[in-house]
Design an enzyme around this catalytic site. Sequence first.
Site, mmCIF file in Angstrom:
data_model
loop_
_atom_site.group_PDB
_atom_site.id
_atom_site.type_symbol
_atom_site.label_atom_id
_atom_site.label_comp_id
_atom_site.label_asym_id
_atom_site.label_seq_id
_atom_site.Cartn_x
_atom_site.Cartn_y
_atom_site.Cartn_z
ATOM 1 N NE ARG A 1 -3.560 -2.172 -0.291
ATOM 2 C CZ ARG A 1 -3.147 -3.622 -0.772
ATOM 3 N NH1 ARG A 1 -2.297 -3.134 -1.402
ATOM 4 N NH2 ARG A 1 -4.190 -4.726 -0.891
ATOM 5 C CB SER B 1 -8.877 -1.022 4.489
ATOM 6 O OG SER B 1 -9.265 -2.124 4.342
ATOM 7 C CD GLU C 1 -4.669 0.458 2.716
ATOM 8 O OE1 GLU C 1 -5.348 -0.220 3.427
ATOM 9 O OE2 GLU C 1 -5.648 0.806 2.177
HETATM 10 C C1 LIG Z 1 -15.471 0.723 -0.793
HETATM 11 C C2 LIG Z 1 -13.607 0.907 -0.749
HETATM 12 C C3 LIG Z 1 -13.064 -0.235 -1.412
HETATM 13 C C4 LIG Z 1 -11.642 0.177 -1.292
HETATM 14 N N1 LIG Z 1 -11.546 -1.103 -1.356
HETATM 15 C C5 LIG Z 1 -9.607 -1.097 -1.944
HETATM 16 C C6 LIG Z 1 -9.090 -1.848 -2.167
HETATM 17 O O1 LIG Z 1 -9.430 -3.564 -2.402
HETATM 18 N N2 LIG Z 1 -8.376 -2.088 -2.216
HETATM 19 C C7 LIG Z 1 -7.293 -1.322 -1.965
HETATM 20 O O2 LIG Z 1 -5.523 -1.138 -2.076
HETATM 21 N N3 LIG Z 1 -7.368 0.260 -1.568
HETATM 22 C C8 LIG Z 1 -9.249 -0.101 -1.851
HETATM 23 N N4 LIG Z 1 -9.363 1.244 -1.050
HETATM 24 C C9 LIG Z 1 -8.824 2.209 -0.762
HETATM 25 C C10 LIG Z 1 -8.941 3.306 -1.638
HETATM 26 O O3 LIG Z 1 -10.077 3.560 -3.341
HETATM 27 C C11 LIG Z 1 -7.210 2.874 -2.648
HETATM 28 O O4 LIG Z 1 -7.071 3.722 -1.662
HETATM 29 C C12 LIG Z 1 -7.280 3.952 -4.064
HETATM 30 O O5 LIG Z 1 -6.275 4.012 -4.521
HETATM 31 C C13 LIG Z 1 -6.628 5.204 -3.653
HETATM 32 O O6 LIG Z 1 -7.478 6.216 -4.882
HETATM 33 P P1 LIG Z 1 -8.475 7.605 -5.746
HETATM 34 O O7 LIG Z 1 -8.196 8.247 -6.933
HETATM 35 O O8 LIG Z 1 -9.556 7.605 -4.725
HETATM 36 O O9 LIG Z 1 -7.112 8.667 -4.615
HETATM 37 P P2 LIG Z 1 -7.151 9.869 -3.324
HETATM 38 O O10 LIG Z 1 -7.677 8.934 -2.377
HETATM 39 O O11 LIG Z 1 -8.113 10.587 -4.634
HETATM 40 O O12 LIG Z 1 -5.460 9.657 -3.156
HETATM 41 C C14 LIG Z 1 -4.664 9.194 -2.736
HETATM 42 C C15 LIG Z 1 -3.347 9.283 -2.896
HETATM 43 O O13 LIG Z 1 -2.827 9.842 -3.954
HETATM 44 C C16 LIG Z 1 -2.486 10.308 -4.512
HETATM 45 N N5 LIG Z 1 -3.092 11.264 -5.409
HETATM 46 C C17 LIG Z 1 -4.207 10.942 -6.672
HETATM 47 N N6 LIG Z 1 -4.259 11.110 -7.561
HETATM 48 C C18 LIG Z 1 -2.744 11.130 -8.045
HETATM 49 C C19 LIG Z 1 -2.009 11.414 -9.535
HETATM 50 N N7 LIG Z 1 -3.081 11.369 -10.505
HETATM 51 N N8 LIG Z 1 -0.848 11.820 -9.253
HETATM 52 C C20 LIG Z 1 -0.102 12.451 -8.398
HETATM 53 N N9 LIG Z 1 -0.777 11.763 -7.143
HETATM 54 C C21 LIG Z 1 -2.577 10.812 -6.714
HETATM 55 C C22 LIG Z 1 -2.989 11.547 -3.241
HETATM 56 O O14 LIG Z 1 -2.346 12.853 -3.383
HETATM 57 C C23 LIG Z 1 -3.291 10.848 -2.462
HETATM 58 O O15 LIG Z 1 -1.525 10.891 -1.876
HETATM 59 C C24 LIG Z 1 -11.173 1.242 -1.468
HETATM 60 C C25 LIG Z 1 -11.985 2.190 -1.013
HETATM 61 C C26 LIG Z 1 -12.880 2.125 -0.712
HETATM 62 C C27 LIG Z 1 -14.001 3.365 -0.757
#
Ligand SMILES: Cc1cc2nc3c(=O)[nH]c(=O)nc-3n(C[C@H](O)[C@H](O)[C@H](O)COP(=O)(O)OP(=O)(O)OC[C@H]3O[C@@H](n4cnc5c(N)ncnc54)[C@H](O)[C@@H]3O)c2cc1C
Length: 304
Positions: free
Chosen positions: A176, A226, A296
């Site tokens: 992660r 999580s 996380e």
């Molecule tokens: C219902 C649910 C289920 C989930 N299941 C999982 C799972 O199974 N496994 C898992 O690992 N996670 C899971 N997650 C968590 C989440 O989806 C992940 O951590 C995901 O990678 C976050 O992506 P995001 O685009 O929403 O990023 P954000 O939450 O918007 O940002 C996360 C981080 O990434 C950075 N970031 C985002 N986009 C960029 C970019 N283009 N360039 C540089 N930095 C960037 C942000 O600055 C921040 O630090 C889940 C979440 C939910 C709500």
Amino acid sequence: MNWSDLAQELGQQVTGKVIALAPMRDYTTWRIGGPADLLCNPRNEGDVITALKFAEEYGLPVTVIGNGSNLLVRDGGIRGLALRIEGGLDSVQVEGNRVLAGAGILLPSLSRIALRAGLSGLEFAAGIPASLGGAVVMNAGAFGQCLGDLVLEVDVVGYDGNRKLLSGSDLLFSYRTSSLQDQKLIILKAALQLVTETPFAIAERMEKNLAYRRRTQPLNLPTAGSVFRNPPGHYAAELIELAGLKGARVGDAQVSPKHANFIVNLGNASARQVITLIEMIKERVRSRFGIELVPEIRLVGEEG
Ligand SMILES: Cc1cc2nc3c(=O)[nH]c(=O)nc-3n(C[C@H](O)[C@H](O)[C@H](O)COP(=O)(O)OP(=O)(O)OC[C@H]3O[C@@H](n4cnc5c(N)ncnc54)[C@H](O)[C@@H]3O)c2cc1C
């Protein structure tokens, strides 16, 4: 600063939307968070560069977000410019086993495109509501697989406007996390290496994974997935449950009765309430088991 005037000025320079004092609860899956002074949702790479130049000109701090599915935005909101890479920058090219995709595409859409192309590797990602950029930064994973295993290279731009290509091995992926966390870099696109397989076998695996999520996760309520990483040799959910905290509440923030590593927003939870609940969980697990839980989720913005 007059944020409405600045939003109008930036809005005239980019094709994407720009909003002044944007309530971040509208842009996070937790539905929590104070306002971002300026929120820009670039439609293309040119918009990203223009928005970065604008931020530099006005001395605005930059915060990059994706789909907001791993974010807790504090109640005071985000100062300066929030660049939301989601929706735009979503083109996808399939070349043999290689997929080149924009950082703004959501993983469920990308995994369906891979399925239709007969490419396996993204089945684990079908139920993760992440942008590809956010998933690379977080090295999102599930069912024993993670995005870092698939990344060949990423195309990034620094906040200073400099572009470069980084190879998967430059990104130091581990559980992660990646070396891209907390760097002043924005992912614009990523190249992934997948494996040819029959769409039927891919679809079957994907459906099995999605069914598991529906069975075990509170998908009907706002969450950020999580909250804690699993400590080595343990499951965070199990430790929280054994500590007697399943269902514990602070205001509208509740440890999900369905999955103890999820905190659900029952309606009007504030970031403060979630943080208080997180501290309570950490304290209880530390005192019961001597284990330090590490969040996380990513915390951004200012105190309310
Ligand atoms: C219902 C649910 C289920 C989930 N299941 C999982 C799972 O199974 N496994 C898992 O690992 N996670 C899971 N997650 C968590 C989440 O989806 C992940 O951590 C995901 O990678 C976050 O992506 P995001 O685009 O929403 O990023 P954000 O939450 O918007 O940002 C996360 C981080 O990434 C950075 N970031 C985002 N986009 C960029 C970019 N283009 N360039 C540089 N930095 C960037 C942000 O600055 C921040 O630090 C889940 C979440 C939910 C709500």
